[in-house]
Motif scaffolding. Structure first.
Motif, PDB file in Angstrom:
ATOM      1  N   LEU A 141       0.829  -1.204   0.000  1.00  0.00           N
ATOM      2  CA  LEU A 141       0.000   0.000   0.000  1.00  0.00           C
ATOM      3  C   LEU A 141       0.870   1.263   0.000  1.00  0.00           C
ATOM      4  N   LYS A 142       1.940   1.263   0.771  1.00  0.00           N
ATOM      5  CA  LYS A 142       2.827   2.431   0.795  1.00  0.00           C
ATOM      6  C   LYS A 142       3.457   2.676  -0.577  1.00  0.00           C
ATOM      7  N   ARG A 143       3.857   1.602  -1.246  1.00  0.00           N
ATOM      8  CA  ARG A 143       4.443   1.769  -2.578  1.00  0.00           C
ATOM      9  C   ARG A 143       3.400   2.271  -3.570  1.00  0.00           C
ATOM     10  N   LEU A 144       2.201   1.745  -3.488  1.00  0.00           N
ATOM     11  CA  LEU A 144       1.147   2.183  -4.402  1.00  0.00           C
ATOM     12  C   LEU A 144       0.727   3.625  -4.113  1.00  0.00           C
ATOM     13  N   ALA A 145       0.748   4.004  -2.837  1.00  0.00           N
ATOM     14  CA  ALA A 145       0.362   5.378  -2.480  1.00  0.00           C
ATOM     15  C   ALA A 145       1.268   6.403  -3.146  1.00  0.00           C
ATOM     16  N   ALA A 146       2.486   5.997  -3.445  1.00  0.00           N
ATOM     17  CA  ALA A 146       3.417   6.903  -4.112  1.00  0.00           C
ATOM     18  C   ALA A 146       3.264   6.874  -5.626  1.00  0.00           C
ATOM     19  N   ARG A 147       2.426   5.939  -6.128  1.00  0.00           N
ATOM     20  CA  ARG A 147       2.342   5.772  -7.576  1.00  0.00           C
ATOM     21  C   ARG A 147       0.958   6.037  -8.167  1.00  0.00           C
ATOM     22  N   VAL A 148      -0.100   5.589  -7.491  1.00  0.00           N
ATOM     23  CA  VAL A 148      -1.420   5.665  -8.132  1.00  0.00           C
ATOM     24  C   VAL A 148      -1.865   7.104  -8.409  1.00  0.00           C
ATOM     25  N   PRO A 149      -1.549   8.096  -7.572  1.00  0.00           N
ATOM     26  CA  PRO A 149      -1.964   9.455  -7.941  1.00  0.00           C
ATOM     27  C   PRO A 149      -1.343   9.927  -9.261  1.00  0.00           C
ATOM     28  N   ALA A 150      -0.136   9.458  -9.551  1.00  0.00           N
ATOM     29  CA  ALA A 150       0.517   9.835 -10.805  1.00  0.00           C
ATOM     30  C   ALA A 150      -0.190   9.249 -12.014  1.00  0.00           C
ATOM     31  N   LEU A 151      -1.019   8.231 -11.790  1.00  0.00           N
ATOM     32  CA  LEU A 151      -1.785   7.616 -12.869  1.00  0.00           C
ATOM     33  C   LEU A 151      -3.188   8.206 -12.978  1.00  0.00           C
ATOM     34  N   GLY A 152      -3.495   9.170 -12.104  1.00  0.00           N
ATOM     35  CA  GLY A 152      -4.777   9.859 -12.199  1.00  0.00           C
ATOM     36  C   GLY A 152      -5.912   9.203 -11.462  1.00  0.00           C
ATOM     37  N   THR A 153      -5.595   8.325 -10.503  1.00  0.00           N
ATOM     38  CA  THR A 153      -6.666   7.675  -9.751  1.00  0.00           C
ATOM     39  C   THR A 153      -6.380   7.738  -8.257  1.00  0.00           C
ATOM     40  N   LYS A 154      -7.377   7.380  -7.465  1.00  0.00           N
ATOM     41  CA  LYS A 154      -7.203   7.280  -6.015  1.00  0.00           C
ATOM     42  C   LYS A 154      -7.754   5.962  -5.487  1.00  0.00           C
ATOM     43  N   TYR A 155      -8.108   5.054  -6.407  1.00  0.00           N
ATOM     44  CA  TYR A 155      -8.773   3.815  -6.018  1.00  0.00           C
ATOM     45  C   TYR A 155      -7.835   2.617  -6.132  1.00  0.00           C
ATOM     46  N   ILE A 156      -7.841   1.774  -5.085  1.00  0.00           N
ATOM     47  CA  ILE A 156      -7.039   0.555  -5.067  1.00  0.00           C
ATOM     48  C   ILE A 156      -7.946  -0.613  -4.686  1.00  0.00           C
ATOM     49  N   ARG A 157      -7.953  -1.647  -5.535  1.00  0.00           N
ATOM     50  CA  ARG A 157      -8.752  -2.844  -5.254  1.00  0.00           C
ATOM     51  C   ARG A 157      -8.041  -3.731  -4.232  1.00  0.00           C
ATOM     52  N   ILE A 158      -8.796  -4.190  -3.237  1.00  0.00           N
ATOM     53  CA  ILE A 158      -8.272  -5.098  -2.220  1.00  0.00           C
ATOM     54  C   ILE A 158      -9.260  -6.244  -2.007  1.00  0.00           C
ATOM     55  N   MET A 159      -8.852  -7.226  -1.198  1.00  0.00           N
ATOM     56  CA  MET A 159      -9.746  -8.299  -0.754  1.00  0.00           C
ATOM     57  C   MET A 159      -9.668  -8.382   0.764  1.00  0.00           C
ATOM     58  N   SER A 160     -10.025  -9.533   1.349  1.00  0.00           N
ATOM     59  CA  SER A 160     -10.084  -9.571   2.815  1.00  0.00           C
ATOM     60  C   SER A 160      -9.605 -10.897   3.410  1.00  0.00           C
ATOM     61  N   TYR A 161      -8.479 -11.392   2.921  1.00  0.00           N
ATOM     62  CA  TYR A 161      -7.721 -12.471   3.541  1.00  0.00           C
ATOM     63  C   TYR A 161      -8.461 -13.816   3.638  1.00  0.00           C
ATOM     64  N   PRO A 162      -8.112 -14.763   2.770  1.00  0.00           N
ATOM     65  CA  PRO A 162      -8.610 -16.128   2.965  1.00  0.00           C
ATOM     66  C   PRO A 162      -8.212 -16.666   4.334  1.00  0.00           C
ATOM     67  N   ASN A 163      -9.016 -17.550   4.852  1.00  0.00           N
ATOM     68  CA  ASN A 163      -8.708 -18.122   6.163  1.00  0.00           C
ATOM     69  C   ASN A 163      -7.563 -19.130   6.047  1.00  0.00           C
ATOM     70  N   ASP A 164      -6.961 -19.410   7.180  1.00  0.00           N
ATOM     71  CA  ASP A 164      -5.867 -20.382   7.229  1.00  0.00           C
ATOM     72  C   ASP A 164      -5.958 -21.154   8.534  1.00  0.00           C
ATOM     73  N   GLY A 165      -7.146 -21.727   8.751  1.00  0.00           N
ATOM     74  CA  GLY A 165      -7.344 -22.581   9.913  1.00  0.00           C
ATOM     75  C   GLY A 165      -7.800 -21.896  11.183  1.00  0.00           C
ATOM     76  N   LEU A 166      -8.082 -20.602  11.133  1.00  0.00           N
ATOM     77  CA  LEU A 166      -8.524 -19.893  12.331  1.00  0.00           C
ATOM     78  C   LEU A 166     -10.019 -20.069  12.558  1.00  0.00           C
ATOM     79  N   PRO A 167     -10.477 -20.044  13.812  1.00  0.00           N
ATOM     80  CA  PRO A 167     -11.922 -20.008  14.063  1.00  0.00           C
ATOM     81  C   PRO A 167     -12.528 -18.774  13.407  1.00  0.00           C
ATOM     82  N   GLU A 168     -13.789 -18.857  13.010  1.00  0.00           N
ATOM     83  CA  GLU A 168     -14.421 -17.780  12.257  1.00  0.00           C
ATOM     84  C   GLU A 168     -14.354 -16.452  12.992  1.00  0.00           C
ATOM     85  N   SER A 169     -14.595 -16.455  14.296  1.00  0.00           N
ATOM     86  CA  SER A 169     -14.609 -15.205  15.042  1.00  0.00           C
ATOM     87  C   SER A 169     -13.218 -14.561  15.086  1.00  0.00           C
ATOM     88  N   VAL A 170     -12.185 -15.397  15.200  1.00  0.00           N
ATOM     89  CA  VAL A 170     -10.810 -14.880  15.205  1.00  0.00           C
ATOM     90  C   VAL A 170     -10.443 -14.356  13.822  1.00  0.00           C
TER      91      VAL A 170
END
Length: 300
Positions: free
Chosen positions: A99-128
């Protein structure tokens, strides 16, 4: 009929774009496909197989210059933050640094939007899993806010990609305007839910749309032209237009290239660029069909 330009001031303006690496690995192929379509926007995910955050500064500046020379601009930068490559147990520093690297680059491309997701699980209980996802994405959203950027969470890999309830929980728990939603019409095929019903619930938070379609066959997603699969693409586009969606429709065909599965096939002897252009034309035709019941639309 949807028109490429002109029209009355009150007409609804629809801008078309696409994840351009599905037209070809090189930026040249990506730009040429959009030029042939007459589209002025690109959604950048990779160039020559490399994510934008990994590209050397010299090469990034060349990319920026080439996009400017083509009189195009970037809609969204699709990052790897919290995506299928980075489960919830992966080091948080990977995402913070990207994110820090992109923050220095995406404004130069004329945008402020970055697509993300939300971490696949890796054996943790759902609440954790939920707690760790919200804690991490809250920190990333604060970093984005400091840089004047907006993170767009896609209904794809990760905790909040599985249902509308989780997506709403994520947005409301973080409660910052720098986190909003990216709605992909076709991701419910792989994740086994009805994306149109999902959209009905999250609509006020949708800032960007990916157009994808397909069917579930032999225990896997098989992708199709928009409007020819089971994703209710027509209904979702109609719903967005009825609610005055003012963002962008970006194609993500997945017909011959599925980046996250590293699958590429051109059995018909064609090219990625030709397939991508045909997909874009099909979306334009679909929008024209929808114009029969939607007045005042303009796509550019």
């Amino acid at each position: 009929m949807f028109k490429a330009d002109g029209g009355d001031r009150d007409e609804q303006r629809i801008v078309l774009s696409g994840l351009s690496d599905e037209a070809g690995a090189s930026l040249r192929d990506q730009i040429q496909a959009h030029e042939e379509l007459g589209w002025r926007e690109l959604e950048i995910r990779t160039v020559n197989g490399s994510s934008l955050a990994d590209i050397e500064e010299r090469d990034f500046q060349a990319i920026r210059r080439d996009i400017e020379a083509a009189h195009m601009q970037v809609t969204v930068v699709s990052s790897r933050i919290a995506n299928w490559e980075r489960p919830i147990t992966a080091p948080f520093e990977w995402d913070a640094e990207e994110l820090k690297r992109l923050a220095a680059r995406v404004p130069a491309l004329g945008t402020k939007y970055i697509r993300i997701m939300s971490y696949p699980n890796d054996g943790l209980p759902e609440s954790v899993w939920r707690g760790n996802v919200i804690e991490r994405l809250h920190r990333l959203t604060e970093l984005a806010a400091d840089a004047g950027l907006i993170l767009l969470h896609e209904n794809c890999a990760g905790w909040a990609g599985a249902s509308a309830d989780r997506a709403l929980d994520l947005v409301k728990s973080i409660d910052l305007p720098n986190l909003r939603l990216l709605f992909d019409t076709g991701n419910g095929i792989s994740y086994r839910y009805d994306t149109h019903e999902y959209l009905k619930q999250v609509l006020p938070y949708v800032f960007h749309v990916h157009i994808k379609d397909g069917i579930w066959e032999n225990e896997q997603a098989v992708y199709s032209l928009p409007g020819e699969g089971q994703s209710r693409v027509r209904e979702s586009i109609r719903l967005l237009l009825e609610h005055h969606y003012s963002g962008i429709f970006a194609i993500e065909p997945h017909l011959h290239l599925i980046p996250h599965l590293k699958q590429q096939s051109m059995a018909d002897g064609g090219s990625l660029k030709q397939s991508y252009i045909a997909y874009g034309r099909r979306l334009e035709s679909l929008l024209n069909e929808l114009q029969e019941t939607q007045t005042g639309g303009v796509y550019v």
